[in-house]
Design an enzyme around this catalytic site. Structure first.
Site, PDB file in Angstrom:
ATOM      1  N   ARG A  62      -7.248  -7.994  -8.768  1.00  0.00           N
ATOM      2  CA  ARG A  62      -8.011  -9.242  -8.875  1.00  0.00           C
ATOM      3  C   ARG A  62      -9.464  -8.914  -9.126  1.00  0.00           C
ATOM      4  O   ARG A  62      -9.864  -7.745  -9.133  1.00  0.00           O
ATOM      5  CB  ARG A  62      -7.893 -10.046  -7.585  1.00  0.00           C
ATOM      6  N   LYS A 122       0.827  -1.204   0.000  1.00  0.00           N
ATOM      7  CA  LYS A 122       0.000   0.000   0.000  1.00  0.00           C
ATOM      8  C   LYS A 122       0.865   1.259   0.000  1.00  0.00           C
ATOM      9  O   LYS A 122       0.524   2.266  -0.607  1.00  0.00           O
ATOM     10  CB  LYS A 122      -0.928  -0.003   1.217  1.00  0.00           C
ATOM     11  N   GLU A 174      -1.849   6.910   8.073  1.00  0.00           N
ATOM     12  CA  GLU A 174      -2.405   7.967   7.233  1.00  0.00           C
ATOM     13  C   GLU A 174      -3.540   8.685   7.948  1.00  0.00           C
ATOM     14  O   GLU A 174      -4.125   8.165   8.910  1.00  0.00           O
ATOM     15  CB  GLU A 174      -2.897   7.411   5.899  1.00  0.00           C
TER      16      GLU A 174
END
Length: 659
Positions: A291, A115, A199
């Site tokens: 995916r 990420k 974050e």
């Protein structure tokens, strides 16, 4: 390609097998010891065992899966979603083995696997990202300093995670250290890597994702959005398309950002770009899932596409169809998906396991679709996700789709492990959902508004259950073709009342009935007035009758000795009880802390001889891909600890004893 191996299980494996069959391609399934009788094994043209019941011993063994594909002559491997579907090393190994991988390249997947790296890449290509820290230095003191720089509230996220695992919201510096340790521990267990990122936490956000597709000819497109804002602990509960929040202008900007994200990766095959959207319409990149997604059916239904077929064609080297390159097809109506799970909402959504004794699902139709990997008689395993089915509906607009979903849920009945069907019914009836204003934190903030309430005594529901029992007994007697089997209590002196007992929770109800063939007079013990029922008919799950001259239509589901009556949005559960029972006594013992389900002990926080307060966390377990904190039932002293970290324990095992 003419033969494809599916490196997955459950409903997605069944879904892929059906598409392969429609296209005339051969399907090969793999299975663990726990899945030898699973539906995907029965549906496939061939199935191969690959190891023990734990995922790490089977579905996470890329070498065994590739060996199975080679031994069976498969030309390609489809990873489905979950397990190895976003594992770049697996995608690379498949290609090196000379097989086609039905998904993005290893290079694209590797760049999305972190990420932190993904956020840096997206920012460099002009895709908005949430401010935060994504560095490789994972020193706890450094992370705490970065948290102070970012400001609270903030979110800690597993850098290599997904599916809501390894995520924590932290609202103050005092909470940071404990949340970080728990997040890292969960990330290590779920993904094999404890790295996290920190974050800014966006208050009251919406979660909106865009389906993208790329091919080997340089094309990247998007296929509109899906809103997934109804979440509990970061797990999606409800998905819909189109989003009730987006304006055409915002949809265009977000779609362009999603395509930019795909082009930054030279992306090929199916993927999903997920955004977090603030109340003012500001949007930020969260992640790109390399995916197919669990919620892909709602995109398929509104656009008239088969995304699995599109995956196969792109993997075979075909370009995306020209019609799609000219823009997404016109959206046909509104679609909603809900996930029916074996779990107990009343017990903190504790995952369930065990044999499904009875399973009723809505009948598929042009407006209702059911994707499921289990049928009645199958077992929900402790080793995998406890999903029973995905319920998908489509209609002309959102209000009609919500009404269609209410009808579909009313047809659902699960006997065996507990299910979340009543929770889903309350969810779609809630004003925040119906008005399209739910955000990702709403369910966790106001969970009590969605939890099913314990069914109280309802005379009409009791009568409906009793009438269903009487009609069933009479129908069974008619099938016997014997006058002696007729259950009408006939005597030479006149008919005597029939006596039946219904158990509702801890309450035992005695009902006396006279009459037959749908016309009855009933007495409920404790009620002086008689209830007169006329014209009762039980067709399928629908009971129609006249009660004291009021015509009623109720859904009454009967399975063996159990009945469920749905009335005014509440499900009333009854069990047909014997006329005579032994009196037993029971006492509550709060001296033991027991395992609520099978699982692995992750952490023991108590010690023998220590004093604990009521509610203190004594032990942490991991089961069904989630952490469970076991707390002290009361204040006391720990006198015995009967489990150690790393140990696998069975359900109801005593783990800790108090004085």
């Amino acid at each position: 390609m003419d033969s494809v191996l599916i490196a997955n299980r459950g409903e997605i494996a069944c879904r892929i097998i059906r598409t392969l069959r429609r296209l005339g391609l051969r399907s090969i399934a793999v299975y663990s010891e726990a899945d030898a009788d699973a539906q995907h094994v029965r549906l496939a043209d061939m199935a191969v065992p690959i190891g023990g019941p734990r995922p790490q011993d089977s579905y996470l063994r890329g070498d065994a899966i590739i060996a199975a594909a080679q031994a069976c002559g498969a030309q390609a491997i489809h990873p489905g979603y979950g397990f190895l579907s976003e594992n770049a090393d697996f995608a690379e190994a498949v290609a090196q083995a000379g097989l086609s991988y039905i998904g993005p390249s290893a290079a694209s997947t590797r760049r999305m696997g972190s990420k932190a790296g993904a956020k840096t890449l997206m920012a460099a290509h002009g895709v908005p990202v949430v401010p935060g820290y994504t560095g490789a230095d994972q020193d706890a003191a450094l992370l705490a300093r970065e948290a102070g720089r970012i400001g609270y509230p903030l979110m800690i996220k597993a850098a290599y995670g997904g599916g809501g695992k390894g995520m924590r919201i932290v609202r103050s510096a005092d909470e940071f250290a404990a949340a970080l340790a728990s997040c890292q521990r969960e990330a290590q267990g779920a993904f094999g890597n404890a790295r996290v990122l920190v974050e800014r936490y966006i208050e009251h956000p919406r979660h909106i994702e865009f389906q993208i597709f790329g091919d080997n000819h340089g094309h990247v497109i998007h296929l509109n959005e899906r809103e997934c804002s109804a979440q509990r602990r970061y797990q999606k509960v409800m998905e819909e398309t189109p989003s009730p929040f987006l304006t055409p202008e915002l949809r265009a900007r977000m779609g362009a950002a999603a395509i930019a994200a795909g082009k930054a990766l030279d992306y090929c095959n199916a993927g999903t770009v997920e955004f977090i959207v603030d109340p003012q319409g500001g949007f930020y990149f969260m992640e790109l899932n390399a995916r197919l997604q669990v919620e892909h059916p709602i995109t398929e239904w509104t656009l008239g596409l088969d995304l699995v077929e599109l995956q196969l064609r792109v993997a075979a080297g075909e370009p995306l169809p020209g019609a799609l390159l000219d823009g997404a097809p016109a959206q046909n109506g509104h679609a909603i998906e809900l996930r029916l799970y074996a779990e107990d909402p009343a017990q903190g959504f504790l995952p369930g396991s065990g044999r499904i004794e009875h399973l009723a699902l809505p009948a598929p139709s042009p407006r209702v679709r059911v994707d499921s990997g289990v049928i009645e008689g199958d077992t929900v395993s402790i080793f995998y996700d406890p999903m029973i089915a995905k319920i998908i509906v489509r209609d002309k607009d959102r209000p009609r789709a919500l009404a269609r979903m209410a009808e579909a849920l009313a047809a659902c009945h699960v006997q065996g492990p507990k299910s979340n069907v009543a929770f889903l019914e309350r969810l779609i009836a809630h004003p925040a959902v119906r008005e399209g204003r739910i955000d990702t934190g709403y369910l966790d903030r106001a969970l009590d508004e969605f939890l099913p309430v314990a069914a109280q005594f309802d005379a009409t529901a009791v009568l409906a259950a009793a009438v269903a029992v009487l009609l069933h007994a009479e129908a069974t007697a008619l099938a016997d073709h014997s006058p002696w089997a007729t259950p009408d209590a006939w005597r030479m002196q006149g008919a005597a009342p029939r006596e039946l007992y219904l158990q509702q929770g801890e309450t035992r109800l005695r009902i006396l009935a006279t009459g037959h063939h749908g016309d009855y007079t009933l007495h409920i013990q404790g009620h002086t007035a008689a209830f007169v029922v006329a014209g009762a008919r039980h067709d399928g799950d629908v009971l129609s009758l006249r009660l004291d001259d009021r015509a009623l239509r109720l859904r009454v589901h009967r399975a063996g000795y159990t009945l469920e009556v749905q009335r005014d949005g509440t499900r009333h559960a009854f069990a047909l009880a014997p006329a005579y029972v032994d009196a037993t006594s029971s006492t509550n013992n709060d001296d033991a802390v027991r395992a609520p389900m099978p699982g692995r002990v992750v952490l023991v926080q108590a010690s023998v001889g220590s004093a604990v307060e009521a509610g203190a966390v004594l032990l942490v377990m991991e089961a069904m891909k989630m952490e469970l904190s076991l707390r002290a039932p009361r204040a006391g002293m720990v006198v015995a600890i009967q489990a150690a970290a790393g140990e696998f324990v069975e359900a109801d095992s005593v783990l800790i004893r108090l004085d």
